[in-house]
Motif scaffolding. Structure first.
Motif, PDB file in Angstrom:
ATOM      1  N   GLY A  82       0.839  -1.181   0.000  1.00  0.00           N
ATOM      2  CA  GLY A  82       0.000   0.000   0.000  1.00  0.00           C
ATOM      3  C   GLY A  82       0.881   1.240   0.000  1.00  0.00           C
ATOM      4  N   VAL A  83       0.487   2.238  -0.741  1.00  0.00           N
ATOM      5  CA  VAL A  83       1.258   3.481  -0.807  1.00  0.00           C
ATOM      6  C   VAL A  83       0.928   4.338   0.404  1.00  0.00           C
ATOM      7  CG1 VAL A  83       1.675   5.599  -2.101  1.00  0.00           C
ATOM      8  CG2 VAL A  83       1.344   3.429  -3.322  1.00  0.00           C
ATOM      9  N   TRP A  84       1.951   4.755   1.138  1.00  0.00           N
ATOM     10  CA  TRP A  84       1.779   5.648   2.286  1.00  0.00           C
ATOM     11  C   TRP A  84       2.124   7.057   1.831  1.00  0.00           C
ATOM     12  CZ3 TRP A  84      -0.855   6.103   6.335  1.00  0.00           C
ATOM     13  CH2 TRP A  84      -0.477   6.912   7.414  1.00  0.00           C
ATOM     14  N   PRO A  85       1.288   8.067   2.143  1.00  0.00           N
ATOM     15  CA  PRO A  85       1.573   9.429   1.672  1.00  0.00           C
ATOM     16  C   PRO A  85       2.875   9.980   2.247  1.00  0.00           C
ATOM     17  CG  PRO A  85      -0.259   9.416   3.229  1.00  0.00           C
ATOM     18  CD  PRO A  85       0.035   7.996   2.908  1.00  0.00           C
ATOM     19  N   GLU A  86       3.442  10.942   1.549  1.00  0.00           N
ATOM     20  CA  GLU A  86       4.719  11.531   1.944  1.00  0.00           C
ATOM     21  C   GLU A  86       4.608  12.233   3.292  1.00  0.00           C
ATOM     22  OE1 GLU A  86       5.574  14.174  -1.232  1.00  0.00           O
ATOM     23  OE2 GLU A  86       5.933  12.589  -2.709  1.00  0.00           O
ATOM     24  N   VAL A  87       5.674  12.147   4.070  1.00  0.00           N
ATOM     25  CA  VAL A  87       5.731  12.817   5.370  1.00  0.00           C
ATOM     26  C   VAL A  87       6.292  14.222   5.176  1.00  0.00           C
ATOM     27  CG1 VAL A  87       6.687  12.752   7.694  1.00  0.00           C
ATOM     28  CG2 VAL A  87       6.037  10.618   6.547  1.00  0.00           C
ATOM     29  N   LYS A  88       5.582  15.222   5.697  1.00  0.00           N
ATOM     30  CA  LYS A  88       5.980  16.615   5.515  1.00  0.00           C
ATOM     31  C   LYS A  88       5.904  17.366   6.836  1.00  0.00           C
ATOM     32  CE  LYS A  88       4.122  16.712   0.785  1.00  0.00           C
ATOM     33  NZ  LYS A  88       3.180  17.391  -0.133  1.00  0.00           N
ATOM     34  N   GLN A  89       6.554  18.518   6.874  1.00  0.00           N
ATOM     35  CA  GLN A  89       6.488  19.418   8.027  1.00  0.00           C
ATOM     36  C   GLN A  89       5.394  20.462   7.777  1.00  0.00           C
ATOM     37  OE1 GLN A  89       8.332  19.158  10.798  1.00  0.00           O
ATOM     38  NE2 GLN A  89       9.705  17.532  10.098  1.00  0.00           N
ATOM     39  N   LYS A  90       4.637  20.774   8.816  1.00  0.00           N
ATOM     40  CA  LYS A  90       3.599  21.801   8.702  1.00  0.00           C
ATOM     41  C   LYS A  90       3.685  22.723   9.908  1.00  0.00           C
ATOM     42  CE  LYS A  90      -1.428  22.475   8.617  1.00  0.00           C
ATOM     43  NZ  LYS A  90      -2.755  21.805   8.630  1.00  0.00           N
ATOM     44  N   GLU A  91       3.700  24.022   9.631  1.00  0.00           N
ATOM     45  CA  GLU A  91       3.736  24.999  10.705  1.00  0.00           C
ATOM     46  C   GLU A  91       2.327  25.469  11.013  1.00  0.00           C
ATOM     47  OE1 GLU A  91       5.745  29.310  11.896  1.00  0.00           O
ATOM     48  OE2 GLU A  91       6.523  28.152  10.211  1.00  0.00           O
ATOM     49  N   LEU A  92       1.920  25.367  12.284  1.00  0.00           N
ATOM     50  CA  LEU A  92       0.594  25.781  12.707  1.00  0.00           C
ATOM     51  C   LEU A  92       0.566  27.280  12.999  1.00  0.00           C
ATOM     52  CD1 LEU A  92      -0.227  22.845  15.157  1.00  0.00           C
ATOM     53  CD2 LEU A  92      -0.692  23.006  12.700  1.00  0.00           C
ATOM     54  N   ASP A  93      -0.642  27.810  13.164  1.00  0.00           N
ATOM     55  CA  ASP A  93      -0.807  29.239  13.424  1.00  0.00           C
ATOM     56  C   ASP A  93      -0.120  29.677  14.711  1.00  0.00           C
ATOM     57  OD1 ASP A  93      -2.284  29.439  11.122  1.00  0.00           O
ATOM     58  OD2 ASP A  93      -4.236  29.319  12.132  1.00  0.00           O
ATOM     59  N   ASN A  94       0.017  28.755  15.665  1.00  0.00           N
ATOM     60  CA  ASN A  94       0.650  29.103  16.938  1.00  0.00           C
ATOM     61  C   ASN A  94       2.176  28.985  16.898  1.00  0.00           C
ATOM     62  OD1 ASN A  94       1.102  26.372  16.906  1.00  0.00           O
ATOM     63  ND2 ASN A  94      -0.136  25.900  18.712  1.00  0.00           N
ATOM     64  N   GLY A  95       2.711  28.708  15.701  1.00  0.00           N
ATOM     65  CA  GLY A  95       4.154  28.604  15.543  1.00  0.00           C
ATOM     66  C   GLY A  95       4.704  27.206  15.725  1.00  0.00           C
ATOM     67  N   GLU A  96       3.879  26.285  16.209  1.00  0.00           N
ATOM     68  CA  GLU A  96       4.324  24.901  16.406  1.00  0.00           C
ATOM     69  C   GLU A  96       4.484  24.209  15.051  1.00  0.00           C
ATOM     70  OE1 GLU A  96       2.741  20.736  18.491  1.00  0.00           O
ATOM     71  OE2 GLU A  96       1.524  22.566  18.517  1.00  0.00           O
ATOM     72  N   THR A  97       5.490  23.370  14.931  1.00  0.00           N
ATOM     73  CA  THR A  97       5.714  22.590  13.710  1.00  0.00           C
ATOM     74  C   THR A  97       5.390  21.123  13.982  1.00  0.00           C
ATOM     75  OG1 THR A  97       7.442  24.096  12.935  1.00  0.00           O
ATOM     76  CG2 THR A  97       7.397  21.890  11.972  1.00  0.00           C
ATOM     77  N   ILE A  98       4.575  20.554  13.127  1.00  0.00           N
ATOM     78  CA  ILE A  98       4.200  19.148  13.278  1.00  0.00           C
ATOM     79  C   ILE A  98       4.513  18.407  11.986  1.00  0.00           C
ATOM     80  CG2 ILE A  98       2.364  19.650  14.930  1.00  0.00           C
ATOM     81  CD1 ILE A  98       0.380  19.221  12.585  1.00  0.00           C
ATOM     82  N   ARG A  99       4.480  17.067  12.061  1.00  0.00           N
ATOM     83  CA  ARG A  99       4.674  16.232  10.882  1.00  0.00           C
ATOM     84  C   ARG A  99       3.317  15.717  10.423  1.00  0.00           C
ATOM     85  NH1 ARG A  99       9.224  11.878  12.124  1.00  0.00           N
ATOM     86  NH2 ARG A  99       9.517  11.951   9.863  1.00  0.00           N
TER      87      ARG A  99
END
Length: 283
Positions: free
Chosen positions: A81-98
């Motif tokens: 099964g294809v798993w989607p790419e893992v990326k970094q995302k910055e939230l409005d509060n400045g926190e960065t999540i994967r």
């Protein structure tokens, strides 16, 4: 089991609007809707309104179809099964999540597609998880898998007779299904929370792209007549089966995916675009 508590679809075949505004929930006041919105949007932005492509729900109480899992076959002939790419995302509060997100054709494919019915807590849905992507056999539902070991990787050759296979329930040659798990075993072989997946090899799969609104996605998501979906009924989280129950004929559900718990029916040869509120992943 965690019930899937979303309102039913509105009957349109090609695109179903999900919960977008808090006041859109039937029978829930503004305050109650605000609470529900909070539970589906917190958690680092990992839940909330989600568009996906799934196999169509055609009958029964299920509110919508089950999400498709893109398929690929490795050089040795094993199904993954294809798993989607893992990326970094910055939230409005400045926190960065994967997060997990990948554009496949005209469709944005994300891990949110599978965040319902308790699957959102599975280790395999975490972006940093080290689970492999092989589809692994889970014997029990289909007699032909009885000679498989639990967890062995499924191979193209396992489906060599798919153009004439039958177990006496559906029409011979409609397709050969298998019950599998996905991202449910780590790279070191340790078992983790199961993500049940059904895979089907059928001559009808090759016709899906040209008969769908999502041709480019389905050309990339299907291969060698294989199609797969997360096997969690969107009604009450049961595990349905393609031509797996003798009772299916009573509900015009032969050559379809039938949930014998509450008689929901899905058509694996009718992929549709849908929308729902994904539960957030833990933490």
């Amino acid at each position: 089991m965690d019930a899937d508590k979303y309102p039913p679809e509105d009957g349109r075949r090609r695109f179903v609007k999900g919960i977008v505004g808090s006041a859109a929930l039937t029978g829930i006041g503004t305050a109650g809707a605000t609470v529900l919105n909070a539970t589906t949007t917190i958690g680092g932005g990992t839940g909330g309104p989600t568009d996906y492509v799934g196999i169509e729900n055609t009958d029964g109480p299920a509110p919508r179809g089950m999400p498709i899992i893109p398929i690929t076959i490795d050089d040795d002939g094993y199904l993954k099964g294809v798993w989607p790419e893992v990326k970094q995302k910055e939230l409005d509060n400045g926190e960065t999540i994967r997060i997990t997100s990948q554009q496949i054709g005209e469709v944005t494919y994300t891990g949110r597609w599978f965040q319902y019915c308790g699957v959102q807590t599975a280790e395999g849905l975490r972006p940093e998880a080290d689970q492999d992507n092989f589809l692994r056999s889970k014997p029990g539902l289909y007699e032909w898998q009885s000679d498989h070991e639990q967890g062995q990787k499924l191979h193209v050759d396992d489906f060599g007779d798919y153009e004439e296979w039958t177990n006496g329930i559906g029409t011979a040659g409609t397709g050969k299904p298998a019950q599998t798990t996905w991202r449910s075993q780590s790279e070191n072989g340790e078992d983790v929370q199961e993500m049940p997946v059904q895979v089907l090899r059928s001559p009808k799969v090759s016709d899906l792209p040209e008969n769908s609104d999502h041709e480019s996605f389905l050309r990339a998501a299907t291969e060698s007549d294989f199609v797969a979906w997360l096997d969690k009924c969107t009604h009450f989280c049961c595990t349905p089966g393609f031509n797996a129950s003798q009772n299916a004929s009573k509900f015009d559900a032969t050559d379809a995916v039938y949930c014998q718990c509450h008689q929901s029916v899905y058509d694996p040869f009718s992929p549709v675009e849908l929308s729902f509120n994904a539960f957030p992943r833990p933490e």
